[in-house]
Design a protein around this motif. Structure first.
Motif, short mmCIF file in Angstrom:
data_model
loop_
_atom_site.label_atom_id
_atom_site.label_comp_id
_atom_site.label_asym_id
_atom_site.label_seq_id
_atom_site.Cartn_x
_atom_site.Cartn_y
_atom_site.Cartn_z
N THR A 316 0.84 -1.20 0.00
CA THR A 316 0.00 0.00 0.00
C THR A 316 0.87 1.25 0.00
O THR A 316 0.56 2.24 -0.68
CB THR A 316 -0.97 -0.01 1.21
OG1 THR A 316 -1.66 -1.26 1.21
CG2 THR A 316 -1.97 1.12 1.13
N SER A 390 -10.41 2.28 2.81
CA SER A 390 -10.07 1.19 3.71
C SER A 390 -9.37 0.09 2.92
O SER A 390 -9.72 -0.17 1.76
CB SER A 390 -11.36 0.65 4.34
OG SER A 390 -11.10 -0.54 5.05
N VAL A 391 -8.39 -0.55 3.54
CA VAL A 391 -7.65 -1.62 2.87
C VAL A 391 -6.99 -2.55 3.88
O VAL A 391 -6.69 -2.12 4.99
CB VAL A 391 -6.54 -1.05 1.94
CG1 VAL A 391 -5.54 -0.21 2.71
CG2 VAL A 391 -5.82 -2.18 1.19
N GLY A 392 -6.79 -3.77 3.49
CA GLY A 392 -5.97 -4.68 4.29
C GLY A 392 -6.70 -5.91 4.77
O GLY A 392 -6.09 -6.95 4.97
N PRO A 394 -11.13 -7.52 5.40
CA PRO A 394 -12.54 -7.15 5.31
C PRO A 394 -12.88 -6.16 6.41
O PRO A 394 -12.41 -6.31 7.54
CB PRO A 394 -13.26 -8.48 5.54
CG PRO A 394 -12.24 -9.55 5.26
CD PRO A 394 -10.91 -8.95 5.62
N THR A 417 -11.28 -1.03 -0.53
CA THR A 417 -10.51 -1.48 -1.69
C THR A 417 -9.89 -2.84 -1.45
O THR A 417 -9.09 -3.00 -0.54
CB THR A 417 -9.38 -0.47 -1.99
OG1 THR A 417 -8.53 -0.42 -0.83
CG2 THR A 417 -9.93 0.92 -2.25
N GLN A 420 -4.00 -6.93 -3.37
CA GLN A 420 -2.93 -7.70 -2.72
C GLN A 420 -1.56 -7.21 -3.18
O GLN A 420 -1.45 -6.56 -4.23
CB GLN A 420 -3.02 -9.17 -3.14
CG GLN A 420 -4.37 -9.80 -2.94
CD GLN A 420 -4.37 -11.24 -3.43
OE1 GLN A 420 -4.18 -11.49 -4.60
NE2 GLN A 420 -4.58 -12.17 -2.52
N THR A 421 -0.55 -7.58 -2.41
CA THR A 421 0.83 -7.30 -2.82
C THR A 421 1.03 -7.75 -4.27
O THR A 421 1.64 -7.05 -5.08
CB THR A 421 1.81 -8.08 -1.91
OG1 THR A 421 1.54 -7.72 -0.56
CG2 THR A 421 3.25 -7.77 -2.24
N GLU A 422 0.48 -8.90 -4.58
CA GLU A 422 0.68 -9.50 -5.90
C GLU A 422 -0.06 -8.74 -7.01
O GLU A 422 0.38 -8.74 -8.15
CB GLU A 422 0.16 -10.94 -5.90
CG GLU A 422 0.97 -11.90 -5.03
CD GLU A 422 0.53 -11.91 -3.56
OE1 GLU A 422 -0.22 -11.00 -3.15
OE2 GLU A 422 0.95 -12.83 -2.84
N THR A 506 -6.27 -16.13 -5.78
CA THR A 506 -5.93 -15.07 -4.84
C THR A 506 -5.60 -15.59 -3.44
O THR A 506 -5.02 -14.87 -2.64
CB THR A 506 -7.12 -14.10 -4.66
OG1 THR A 506 -8.21 -14.85 -4.10
CG2 THR A 506 -7.56 -13.49 -5.98
N ASP A 508 -7.96 -16.02 -1.39
CA ASP A 508 -9.08 -15.50 -0.60
C ASP A 508 -10.38 -16.23 -0.93
O ASP A 508 -10.57 -16.70 -2.04
CB ASP A 508 -9.31 -14.01 -0.91
CG ASP A 508 -8.33 -13.11 -0.18
OD1 ASP A 508 -7.58 -13.61 0.68
OD2 ASP A 508 -8.32 -11.90 -0.47
N ARG A 534 -0.07 -9.72 6.48
CA ARG A 534 -0.10 -11.14 6.15
C ARG A 534 1.02 -11.86 6.87
O ARG A 534 2.17 -11.50 6.76
CB ARG A 534 0.06 -11.31 4.64
CG ARG A 534 -1.21 -11.03 3.93
CD ARG A 534 -0.99 -10.85 2.47
NE ARG A 534 -0.41 -12.02 1.84
CZ ARG A 534 -0.24 -12.11 0.53
NH1 ARG A 534 -0.58 -11.11 -0.26
NH2 ARG A 534 0.28 -13.19 0.00
C1 WTA Z 1 -6.85 -8.96 2.49
C2 WTA Z 1 -2.76 -5.41 1.02
C3 WTA Z 1 -11.10 -7.77 2.35
C4 WTA Z 1 -7.09 -10.13 1.56
C5 WTA Z 1 -3.22 -4.42 -0.07
C6 WTA Z 1 -5.91 -10.09 0.64
C7 WTA Z 1 -8.84 -7.50 2.06
C8 WTA Z 1 -4.81 -9.66 1.57
C9 WTA Z 1 -9.04 -6.18 1.61
C10 WTA Z 1 -3.68 -8.97 0.85
C11 WTA Z 1 -10.38 -5.67 1.58
C12 WTA Z 1 -6.92 -6.62 1.55
N1 WTA Z 1 -11.37 -6.51 1.95
N2 WTA Z 1 -9.87 -8.28 2.42
N3 WTA Z 1 -10.66 -4.44 1.20
N4 WTA Z 1 -7.84 -5.66 1.30
N5 WTA Z 1 -7.51 -7.73 2.02
O1 WTA Z 1 -0.76 -8.46 0.25
O2 WTA Z 1 -7.10 -11.33 2.32
O3 WTA Z 1 -0.77 -7.16 2.42
O4 WTA Z 1 -5.62 -11.33 0.04
O5 WTA Z 1 -2.06 -6.42 0.42
O6 WTA Z 1 -5.45 -8.76 2.49
O7 WTA Z 1 -2.76 -8.43 1.75
P1 WTA Z 1 -1.48 -7.63 1.23
#
Ligand code: WTA
Length: 653
Positions: A316, A390-392, A394, A417, A420-422, A506, A508, A534
């Motif tokens: 992020t 919001s991120v990261g 649910p 939003t 993922q890192t990927e 993913t 997820d 993670r």
């Molecule tokens: C979770 C962070 C639900 C999800 C950008 C994903 C979320 C992992 C959301 C990636 C969201 C991230 N709603 N789950 N808005 N945003 N995730 O790689 O499980 O640190 O696969 O990237 O975070 O985490 P990463």
């Protein structure tokens, strides 16, 4: 894990329509525009991406092909050449943005610095010379281990400018983790600081680097920014003060152009095996994804002041502090420290002080603010805010509503939003002023993104049933591989559905509702999401078994109100070792030392044995149910020794 275990119980039904006021000024204008553009982006992707790439990026040499796709390997915009740092800086020079603030920085002690685009360019040019003078060549790796200070951004951009590949390592990682990452990518140079401020104390970053690089044969030099003035050791011939190197360097730097697919950065993230995965992102596609999504998802306007609370050590921070925002010429607010230093209203204070208009943060932070109490918020006006993100993980509807009422004063749209890192950039998200939102849902796919919720055969599941979230087509900012390990890349992301080798998995679980909205439920692989970070269960387990007292260990997550998930570890000790509270603390600290404090278990439970299948696999599913304090409801027919489970239940604290 079987599909039957992916159940989604949330049936949140509130819908929030965009206000006429926000809609009237939104970059995209209307939901119809979204539909039209989205449909073009997935039905005629090459045409769509070709136009976007020409419009949004500054090219030194035009690209020939939009996409070469040989699953799982993608190449975007081949034949083209550009410089990523030029796309973030030089393009704004000679325009009205030249003297606009690129970065407004506030240190934890309260020091404030404003850096314009012209000044940032000057800093980056100088550092680019320093890097080249110290022997850095295009493709060389640079490890960046720094606090959230402007020099961290300068380091990333200077690395990009000279065609080096940066790997930013979060400042909370231990020397051990730092060493592993440096060795994996064979970094030549480390850029760090003497220390960084966190909760009024100095985090000793240089000291950590010193410990790490005892065992990193590739590191030739270390560049050290003076931040806290704490005492550090400088090794003659290896370590240089940033300031001293910087002073003599020329102010201008003519940047070379690099291929679209030139590696830009490696970012390590947790996977389901012990070793972190070095996610590789390349230049043009990544930058386009970050820039386009920033513009639309944050509805960027020239006058915005944007605050993303993520550290640059995470994706992020890469996409939505540095590359996406600076390429759009935005003003980014950077904060060094903790949200509750000196008081839990630090963010709200800074939002008023700097006139922040957009706030992008994580559910775990929102829940912490909720717990600290509304009064800390109500002391501040927060009337400059116009958009929240919001991120990261649910976001639970309760936190969403609190964010909406207390921070957004019911007038700011919330963009939840998912990415993922990927994925490099935001994949599923509302567009503010355009998409009606539902608390807890990341809503609909962004341009060019084709998500699907499928069963184990890769077949789409009916609406409202849970399944695995996949992306069926490539997108420009997708990871290209795992550093030095194409095979692991294929296995980790493109092997889940043998009859669909082009589906990106993913990790997820998700559900899609009747309106086509996506509800991401969480991870279904062996990865935990603790406070939006993670953490691979295997990494924690291997840290635990590296302790001389431990025979075997299993790490699982349990739902946690504040952190989303808490980390619970089950440990069997070697014979003769006494399993007591003292050892619990020792093991927690051991994991902290091995990986970093973010991975310290919340609970350590001793067990005489771990439940295993007949083939010897630890049944984490059962441990998860135990950790959550529940009854074992799942299938136990493959369990090898039932007495183990009975003993574990008795041991329940
Ligand atoms: C979770 C962070 C639900 C999800 C950008 C994903 C979320 C992992 C959301 C990636 C969201 C991230 N709603 N789950 N808005 N945003 N995730 O790689 O499980 O640190 O696969 O990237 O975070 O985490 P990463």
């Amino acid at each position: 894990m079987t599909d039957q275990t992916i159940t989604s119980v949330s049936r949140e039904s509130r819908v929030f329509k965009p206000s006429a006021e926000f809609k009237g000024q939104a970059n995209l204008g209307s939901f119809d525009n979204y539909r039209k553009l989205y449909s073009e982006s997935v039905n005629a992707p090459e045409k769509f991406w070709s136009r976007q790439a020409k419009e949004h990026l500054v090219w030194r040499k035009p690209f020939k092909d939009v996409l070469q796709w040989k699953p799982p390997f993608a190449k975007w915009f081949t034949g083209g050449k550009l410089n990523v740092s030029e796309n973030c800086l030089d393009r704004h020079l000679g325009t009205v943005r030249e003297n606009k603030a690129a970065i407004i920085f506030e240190g934890e002690p309260g020091d404030v610095r404003t850096i314009t685009y012209k000044q940032l360019h000057f800093h980056v040019c100088r550092l680019a010379h320093v890097l080249e003078n110290s022997g850095i060549k295009p493709g060389d790796r640079i490890a960046i281990y720094m606090p959230m200070i402007p020099e961290a951004v300068v380091a990333m951009l200077a690395s990009a400018r000279v065609g080096a590949v940066h790997t930013v390592i979060f400042g909370g990682f231990s020397p051990e983790s730092l060493k592993d990452r440096i060795n994996d990518c064979k970094a030549k140079l480390v850029i760090t600081a003497d220390g960084g401020w966190r909760r009024g104390k100095v985090v000793e970053m240089k000291a950590n680097v010193d410990k790490a690089i005892v065992n990193t044969p590739t590191v030739q030099s270390v560049l050290v920014v003076k931040r806290c003035g704490n005492e550090i050791n400088m090794t003659e011939g290896r370590d240089t003060w940033y300031r001293e190197a910087w002073v003599g360097a020329p102010n201008q730097h003519s940047a070379k152009a690099f291929d679209s697919e030139h590696p830009l950065f490696i970012l390590y993230t947790s996977g389901s095996t012990g070793k972190p995965k070095g996610v590789l992102h390349t230049s043009a596609g990544y930058l386009l994804g970050a820039k386009l999504s920033s513009q639309y998802v944050f509805d960027l306007k020239e006058s915005d002041r944007y605050f993303c609370t993520a550290d640059i050590g995470w994706i992020t921070g890469h996409s939505y502090v540095v590359y996406g925002l600076l390429s759009n010429g935005s003003t980014v607010f950077l904060y060094e420290g903790a949200p509750n230093q000196p008081e839990p209203d630090r963010f709200w204070q800074m939002i008023d002080r700097h006139g922040i208009t957009i706030l992008y943060t994580a559910p775990t932070a929102i829940r912490a603010f909720m717990r600290w109490g509304d009064n800390y918020v109500l002391r501040h006006r927060l009337d400059s805010l116009r958009l929240l993100g919001s991120v990261g993980e649910p976001i639970n509807p309760e936190a969403w509503m609190w964010y909406h009422r207390l921070i957004g004063k019911k007038k700011c749209p919330i963009v939840d939003t998912w990415w993922q890192t990927e994925t490099g950039s935001i994949m599923i998200t509302p567009l503010p002023g355009v998409t009606p939102t539902k608390p807890g849902s990341a809503t609909l796919p962004f341009f060019g993104v084709c998500p699907l919720v499928v069963d184990s055969d890769g077949k789409e599941v009916p609406r409202n049933s849970g399944g695995k979230l996949v992306i069926t087509k490539p997108w420009p900012s997708m990871l290209r591989t795992l550093w030095g390990d194409d095979e692991r890349y294929q296995k980790a992301y493109y092997s889940e559905f043998p009859n669909h080798p082009e589906y990106y998995f993913t990790g997820d679980g998700a559900r899609r509702d009747k309106d086509g909205y996506f509800w991401v439920i969480g991870r279904i692989d062996d990865v935990l999401n603790v406070s939006g970070h993670r953490i691979g269960t295997a990494e924690v387990e291997s840290a635990l078994v590296s302790h001389p007292s431990v025979a075997e260990a299993a790490a699982v997550g349990r739902p946690d109100e504040l952190k989303g998930q808490a980390l619970v570890v089950f440990v069997t000790v070697k014979s003769g070792v006494e399993a007591n509270d003292g050892l619990k603390e020792i093991l927690r600290n051991h994991v902290g030392k091995e990986i970093g404090s973010l991975a310290k278990p919340d609970q350590v439970r001793f067990a005489a044995g771990l439940p295993k299948t007949r083939s010897g696999k630890i049944m984490r599913r059962l441990l998860k149910e135990l950790a959550a304090g529940g009854e074992i409801k799942g299938d136990t027919t493959t369990l090898e020794d039932f007495s183990v489970l009975a003993a574990l239940k008795q041991n329940d604290e």
